[in-house]
Design a protein around this motif. Structure first.
Motif, PDB file in Angstrom:
ATOM      1  N   ASP A  84      -5.336  -8.021  15.996  1.00 27.14           N
ATOM      2  CA  ASP A  84      -6.428  -7.620  15.099  1.00 27.14           C
ATOM      3  C   ASP A  84      -6.185  -8.167  13.701  1.00 27.14           C
ATOM      4  O   ASP A  84      -5.069  -8.118  13.173  1.00 27.14           O
ATOM      5  CB  ASP A  84      -6.538  -6.091  15.046  1.00 27.14           C
ATOM      6  CG  ASP A  84      -6.961  -5.494  16.380  1.00 27.14           C
ATOM      7  OD1 ASP A  84      -7.695  -6.184  17.112  1.00 27.14           O
ATOM      8  OD2 ASP A  84      -6.558  -4.355  16.676  1.00 27.14           O
ATOM      9  N   ASP A  85      -7.269  -8.672  13.086  1.00 25.68           N
ATOM     10  CA  ASP A  85      -7.185  -9.159  11.712  1.00 25.68           C
ATOM     11  C   ASP A  85      -7.132  -7.982  10.735  1.00 25.68           C
ATOM     12  O   ASP A  85      -7.589  -6.874  11.036  1.00 25.68           O
ATOM     13  CB  ASP A  85      -8.389 -10.038  11.375  1.00 25.68           C
ATOM     14  CG  ASP A  85      -8.416 -11.321  12.191  1.00 25.68           C
ATOM     15  OD1 ASP A  85      -7.330 -11.781  12.596  1.00 25.68           O
ATOM     16  OD2 ASP A  85      -9.520 -11.861  12.416  1.00 25.68           O
ATOM     17  N   VAL A  86      -6.596  -8.237   9.565  1.00 24.87           N
ATOM     18  CA  VAL A  86      -6.547  -7.249   8.491  1.00 24.87           C
ATOM     19  C   VAL A  86      -7.393  -7.767   7.334  1.00 24.87           C
ATOM     20  O   VAL A  86      -7.245  -8.926   6.921  1.00 24.87           O
ATOM     21  CB  VAL A  86      -5.096  -7.004   8.020  1.00 24.87           C
ATOM     22  CG1 VAL A  86      -5.072  -6.126   6.777  1.00 24.87           C
ATOM     23  CG2 VAL A  86      -4.281  -6.363   9.134  1.00 24.87           C
ATOM     24  N   VAL A  87      -8.295  -6.934   6.835  1.00 23.12           N
ATOM     25  CA  VAL A  87      -9.161  -7.299   5.713  1.00 23.12           C
ATOM     26  C   VAL A  87      -8.776  -6.460   4.501  1.00 23.12           C
ATOM     27  O   VAL A  87      -8.811  -5.219   4.561  1.00 23.12           O
ATOM     28  CB  VAL A  87     -10.643  -7.090   6.064  1.00 23.12           C
ATOM     29  CG1 VAL A  87     -11.519  -7.404   4.851  1.00 23.12           C
ATOM     30  CG2 VAL A  87     -11.047  -7.963   7.249  1.00 23.12           C
ATOM     31  N   LEU A  88      -8.387  -7.123   3.419  1.00 19.79           N
ATOM     32  CA  LEU A  88      -8.003  -6.452   2.180  1.00 19.79           C
ATOM     33  C   LEU A  88      -9.174  -6.536   1.208  1.00 19.79           C
ATOM     34  O   LEU A  88      -9.564  -7.631   0.797  1.00 19.79           O
ATOM     35  CB  LEU A  88      -6.760  -7.104   1.572  1.00 19.79           C
ATOM     36  CG  LEU A  88      -5.540  -7.217   2.498  1.00 19.79           C
ATOM     37  CD1 LEU A  88      -4.405  -7.921   1.765  1.00 19.79           C
ATOM     38  CD2 LEU A  88      -5.098  -5.853   2.986  1.00 19.79           C
ATOM     39  N   ARG A  89      -9.718  -5.402   0.822  1.00 17.35           N
ATOM     40  CA  ARG A  89     -10.852  -5.375  -0.108  1.00 17.35           C
ATOM     41  C   ARG A  89     -10.332  -5.266  -1.536  1.00 17.35           C
ATOM     42  O   ARG A  89      -9.519  -4.394  -1.844  1.00 17.35           O
ATOM     43  CB  ARG A  89     -11.793  -4.228   0.234  1.00 17.35           C
ATOM     44  CG  ARG A  89     -12.374  -4.368   1.631  1.00 17.35           C
ATOM     45  CD  ARG A  89     -13.584  -3.485   1.869  1.00 17.35           C
ATOM     46  NE  ARG A  89     -14.197  -3.816   3.140  1.00 17.35           N
ATOM     47  CZ  ARG A  89     -15.070  -4.792   3.339  1.00 17.35           C
ATOM     48  NH1 ARG A  89     -15.444  -5.536   2.310  1.00 17.35           N
ATOM     49  NH2 ARG A  89     -15.573  -5.035   4.525  1.00 17.35           N
ATOM     50  N   MET A  90     -10.823  -6.171  -2.383  1.00 18.18           N
ATOM     51  CA  MET A  90     -10.338  -6.246  -3.755  1.00 18.18           C
ATOM     52  C   MET A  90     -11.525  -6.296  -4.721  1.00 18.18           C
ATOM     53  O   MET A  90     -12.637  -6.653  -4.339  1.00 18.18           O
ATOM     54  CB  MET A  90      -9.470  -7.501  -3.942  1.00 18.18           C
ATOM     55  CG  MET A  90      -8.269  -7.543  -3.020  1.00 18.18           C
ATOM     56  SD  MET A  90      -7.312  -9.064  -3.228  1.00 18.18           S
ATOM     57  CE  MET A  90      -6.032  -8.794  -1.985  1.00 18.18           C
ATOM     58  N   PRO A  91     -11.292  -5.952  -5.984  1.00 16.61           N
ATOM     59  CA  PRO A  91     -12.385  -5.999  -6.963  1.00 16.61           C
ATOM     60  C   PRO A  91     -12.896  -7.430  -7.167  1.00 16.61           C
ATOM     61  O   PRO A  91     -12.135  -8.395  -7.049  1.00 16.61           O
ATOM     62  CB  PRO A  91     -11.740  -5.468  -8.243  1.00 16.61           C
ATOM     63  CG  PRO A  91     -10.503  -4.772  -7.808  1.00 16.61           C
ATOM     64  CD  PRO A  91     -10.044  -5.454  -6.566  1.00 16.61           C
ATOM     65  N   VAL A  92     -14.168  -7.539  -7.451  1.00 16.91           N
ATOM     66  CA  VAL A  92     -14.723  -8.846  -7.818  1.00 16.91           C
ATOM     67  C   VAL A  92     -14.048  -9.303  -9.113  1.00 16.91           C
ATOM     68  O   VAL A  92     -13.953  -8.543 -10.077  1.00 16.91           O
ATOM     69  CB  VAL A  92     -16.248  -8.755  -8.006  1.00 16.91           C
ATOM     70  CG1 VAL A  92     -16.809 -10.105  -8.441  1.00 16.91           C
ATOM     71  CG2 VAL A  92     -16.914  -8.287  -6.716  1.00 16.91           C
ATOM     72  N   GLY A  93     -13.586 -10.541  -9.105  1.00 11.64           N
ATOM     73  CA  GLY A  93     -12.866 -11.067 -10.261  1.00 11.64           C
ATOM     74  C   GLY A  93     -11.365 -11.174 -10.050  1.00 11.64           C
ATOM     75  O   GLY A  93     -10.637 -11.626 -10.931  1.00 11.64           O
TER      76      GLY A  93
END
Length: 371
Positions: A84-93
């Motif tokens: 399974d892939d891991v998606v790291l959500r980060m702030p725009v910028g």
């Protein structure tokens, strides 16, 4: 929520599963042949810009992210399951760099932008791939590849059109409260602003811009003094800087000209590109100066300060001059956006013409060869 604009994390992609070496074993089927399947690929790690996140706090307490490994291949031509892939959500910028080399991996400057930061390993091959007319019972298989491992440095640079500069208590937070719905802390002591604040300024129904307020600078900020130097990175994406000056300091020994020149010098020491950005001088707290001497005080300041691109006189507390300033900012930004769009269109047109010219040359060359 506490604000964090930098973090260091380790990302470890999943390893690929090993290939399988097996043979068919069915009743009444002699010499069934190889049937080992491939291993599954390892999970990869992606970074995605999310406008609903405004701080890197999640990456200050959880610092290691590991994608799952691929499963090994099975018999009967069964391939292993991919990790399974891991998606790291980060702030725009957010800007992502490899820590050791400093290589820029990604700049998440648009909401929804997704980049691969660690690739999962490929699965190994089963022995079904190695059968041939001369090797009908291959026992060869390959192992899965290791996933990428990286240590990343995350740096958040907020997206704003206009940035505010100035000494502590110059009135930056009061100004952003006066022209937008942002409500940063305002008090009568220095360094009330401890983190960047963003405000949306609407000048018309369909016209607006984003303004950023960072902690005040002091002399020596480029060498680490005070708080503002840590947040100057947030001004790097802006199109215009507003340098607010307290024209009526409570301490009579404070020289507004000296403080204003010190801020400009610290900006130059920190980053020459930031120093070269368009920068307007905003003389604040003019309401505290007696009207009889106000004009002379402003003239003396400008003469001592030197050449400026543009200057404005305002009172952020009662709003005097703020509306005219915001409309001037909007006109400047509209002109800047139009210029950038025109340059992009010209580049696209030039690229299209170059492509067309190359295509024409190739056609002419083909006709010449045919003749």
């Amino acid at each position: 929520m506490k604000f964090f604009d930098e973090a260091r994390i380790d990302v470890i992609a999943g390893d690929g599963g090993n290939g399988m070496a097996s043979f068919r074993r069915e009743k009444f089927v002699p010499r069934g042949g190889p049937d080992g399947g491939d291993g599954g690929r390892g999970g990869s790690i992606y970074a995605v810009a999310d406008r609903n996140i405004n701080t890197l706090i999640d990456y200050r307490y959880t610092r290691t992210f590991h994608a799952s490994n691929g499963e090994k291949g099975g018999s009967s031509d069964c391939y292993g399951k991919g990790g399974d892939d891991v998606v790291l959500r980060m702030p725009v910028g957010t800007v992502i760099r490899e820590l050791e080399s400093g290589e820029l991996l990604a700049d998440l400057d648009e909401d929804g932008k997704q980049v691969l930061v660690a690739r999962g390993g490929r699965g190994g091959l089963g022995n079904i791939h190695f059968k041939s007319s001369v090797n009908r019972a291959p026992r060869k298989r390959t192992l899965g590849e290791e996933g990428e491992r990286r240590t990343l440095y995350l740096e958040l640079k907020v997206l704003a059109d206009v940035g505010l500069l100035g000494m502590p208590n110059a009135g930056k937070s009061t100004f952003i409260r006066a022209v937008s719905s942002a409500r940063p802390k305002v008090a009568d002591y220095p360094f009330t602003t401890l983190q960047p604040n963003l405000g949306v300024v609407r000048t018309d129904e369909n016209r607006s811009f984003v303004i950023a307020d960072v902690p005040g600078l002091i002399e020596g900020a480029a060498d680490g003094a005070g708080l503002g130097h840590r947040f100057l990175r947030h001004l790097s994406r802006t199109h215009l800087l507003l340098h607010l000056v307290d024209l009526a300091p409570l301490d009579p020994e404070v020289d507004p000209v000296r403080d204003a020149l010190a801020i400009a010098d610290e900006l130059r020491k920190y980053d020459t590109e930031l120093y070269d950005k368009p920068r307007w001088l905003v003389l604040n707290k003019v309401d505290l100066i007696d009207e009889a001497e106000r004009a002379q005080r402003i003239a003396d300041f400008l003469a001592a300060y030197g050449e400026v691109e543009r200057h404005f006189e305002i009172s952020a507390l009662n709003g005097d001059g703020c509306k005219a300033l915001t409309f001037a900012i909007q006109d400047h930004l509209d002109a800047e956006r139009a210029r950038i769009a025109a340059e992009a269109e010209a580049l696209a047109r030039a690229a299209a013409e170059a492509t067309a010219a190359i295509s024409t040359d190739n056609e002419d060359l083909s006709r010449t060869e045919e003749q």
